[in-house]
Design a protein around this motif. Structure first.
Motif, PDB file in Angstrom:
ATOM      1  N   ARG A  85       0.728  -1.166   0.027  1.00 38.07           N
ATOM      2  CA  ARG A  85      -0.035  -0.021  -0.024  1.00 38.07           C
ATOM      3  C   ARG A  85       0.848   1.300  -0.060  1.00 38.07           C
ATOM      4  NH1 ARG A  85      -3.771  -3.086   3.839  1.00 38.07           N
ATOM      5  NH2 ARG A  85      -5.651  -3.340   2.518  1.00 38.07           N
ATOM      6  N   SER A  86       1.777   1.163   0.827  1.00 35.98           N
ATOM      7  CA  SER A  86       2.690   2.330   0.904  1.00 35.98           C
ATOM      8  C   SER A  86       3.580   2.753  -0.199  1.00 35.98           C
ATOM      9  CB  SER A  86       3.896   2.224   2.245  1.00 35.98           C
ATOM     10  OG  SER A  86       4.637   1.315   1.939  1.00 35.98           O
ATOM     11  N   SER A  87       3.645   1.686  -1.057  1.00 31.43           N
ATOM     12  CA  SER A  87       4.509   1.795  -2.425  1.00 31.43           C
ATOM     13  C   SER A  87       3.775   2.271  -3.656  1.00 31.43           C
ATOM     14  CB  SER A  87       5.043   0.433  -2.663  1.00 31.43           C
ATOM     15  OG  SER A  87       6.111   0.121  -1.774  1.00 31.43           O
ATOM     16  N   ILE A  88       2.448   2.351  -3.338  1.00 30.78           N
ATOM     17  CA  ILE A  88       1.413   2.690  -4.574  1.00 30.78           C
ATOM     18  C   ILE A  88       1.162   4.259  -4.372  1.00 30.78           C
ATOM     19  CG2 ILE A  88      -0.945   2.221  -5.797  1.00 30.78           C
ATOM     20  CD1 ILE A  88      -0.694  -0.533  -4.558  1.00 30.78           C
ATOM     21  N   MET A  89       1.720   4.864  -5.558  1.00 31.42           N
ATOM     22  CA  MET A  89       1.364   6.268  -5.284  1.00 31.42           C
ATOM     23  C   MET A  89       0.310   6.631  -6.188  1.00 31.42           C
ATOM     24  SD  MET A  89       5.164   6.979  -6.937  1.00 31.42           S
ATOM     25  CE  MET A  89       5.027   8.989  -7.311  1.00 31.42           C
ATOM     26  N   GLN A  90      -0.264   6.153  -7.305  1.00 33.77           N
ATOM     27  CA  GLN A  90      -1.346   6.597  -8.038  1.00 33.77           C
ATOM     28  C   GLN A  90      -1.957   5.240  -8.625  1.00 33.77           C
ATOM     29  OE1 GLN A  90       0.470   9.440 -10.469  1.00 33.77           O
ATOM     30  NE2 GLN A  90      -1.097  10.593 -10.169  1.00 33.77           N
ATOM     31  N   ILE A  91      -3.435   5.196  -8.725  1.00 35.74           N
ATOM     32  CA  ILE A  91      -4.030   4.280  -9.580  1.00 35.74           C
ATOM     33  C   ILE A  91      -4.725   5.141 -10.741  1.00 35.74           C
ATOM     34  CG2 ILE A  91      -5.776   2.585  -9.954  1.00 35.74           C
ATOM     35  CD1 ILE A  91      -5.550   2.238  -6.874  1.00 35.74           C
ATOM     36  N   LEU A  92      -4.293   5.020 -11.921  1.00 34.90           N
ATOM     37  CA  LEU A  92      -4.702   5.927 -13.206  1.00 34.90           C
ATOM     38  C   LEU A  92      -5.594   4.921 -14.257  1.00 34.90           C
ATOM     39  CD1 LEU A  92      -1.401   7.996 -13.844  1.00 34.90           C
ATOM     40  CD2 LEU A  92      -3.471   8.743 -12.470  1.00 34.90           C
ATOM     41  N   LYS A  93      -6.454   5.721 -14.898  1.00 30.21           N
ATOM     42  CA  LYS A  93      -6.922   5.069 -16.210  1.00 30.21           C
ATOM     43  C   LYS A  93      -6.007   5.345 -17.078  1.00 30.21           C
ATOM     44  CE  LYS A  93     -11.543   4.496 -18.352  1.00 30.21           C
ATOM     45  NZ  LYS A  93     -12.978   5.141 -18.351  1.00 30.21           N
TER      46      LYS A  93
END
Length: 260
Positions: A131-139
């Motif tokens: 979780r701490s590594s994920i910066m963004q979730i983009l389409k």
């Protein structure tokens, strides 16, 4: 058995929760544990733990709202951006990312990750680390020149692509174009780590049947060469289950390095 008779995932969307339940759950009757969970996790663990893939920034472009294949990557890459094609999948992933009520339970995969790393007493740390590594979730949209438009991402040290290129490609030409667009996001010297479903023509999610471009091991290897990816490693696992939910024959894990 082609894209004219089956739905297209990136065009029509799918029931993301049903897809997870069918292929990635911890249910006793879930037929795909060896292929969908254990094999990819073991391959990514091997690739990262042996120091063969390094860097700080990783992009993941994969099918659905899966996260289990990223545990090993999060140990070595502190900045991860996830690209997905459907808003429903992004919403599903955000529920898990922010630990909201109704989030999908991935605890069986964090246990598997801990076992691979030999740290069974640190189960919660695996999900927290990811979780701490994920910066963004983009389409993303592969019809655009910049597939993350209007966001312009920096080039990645590593890209993971799991079971997506054959799903969004109607034919060989589209596969090559989509592969080229994928590696445009990759630094020279960076690596593409790809999971491919071989000889598959359809897969099921919910009550819907979806298209898959039928490709074999030789085709994928040749495709890597045509776009300038030097193959560093590959492994194939023959199908380990009996199910009519998908008709793939094997799973390919392949690593390619982009030329300097």
């Amino acid at each position: 058995m082609d894209c004219k008779t089956h739905k297209l995932y990136h065009v029509h969307g799918m029931d993301s929760r049903s897809y997870l339940d069918m292929y990635f759950s911890n249910k006793e009757d879930m037929a795909f544990a060896e292929d969908a969970l254990k094999f990819p996790m073991a391959m990514f663990h091997y690739q990262f733990s042996t120091g063969q893939t390094e860097g700080t920034f990783l992009i993941d472009i994969s099918l659905g709202s899966v996260i289990h294949h990223l545990y090993s990557a999060s140990k070595f890459f502190k900045k991860i951006v996830l690209l997905r094609f459907q808003e429903k999948c992004i919403m599903e992933m955000n529920r898990w990312l922010h630990d909201r009520t109704g989030a999908y339970d991935w605890s069986h995969t964090s246990s598997a990750a801990a076992e691979l790393e030999g740290t069974r007493d640190q189960l919660q740390e695996k999900e927290m680390r990811l979780r701490s590594s994920i910066m963004q979730i983009l389409k993303c949209d592969f019809e655009q020149e910049n597939i993350t438009s209007p966001v312009l991402l920096p080039l990645a040290d590593c890209i993971i692509s799991a079971c997506i290129l054959e799903i969004i490609s109607k034919n060989e030409d589209e596969y090559m174009k989509n592969l080229e667009k994928t590696i445009k996001l990759l630094k020279p010297g960076g690596q593409l780590l790809l999971i491919a479903l071989l000889d598959e023509t359809y897969w099921v999610a919910g009550a819907e049947r979806f298209h898959c471009f039928k490709c074999n091991e030789e085709f994928v290897k040749n495709a890597f060469g045509k776009v300038g990816l030097v193959i560093d490693y590959y492994a194939v696992q023959r199908r380990r289950n009996v199910s009519d939910l998908a008709d793939y024959k094997a799973i390919l894990f392949i690593v390619g390095c982009k030329g300097e």
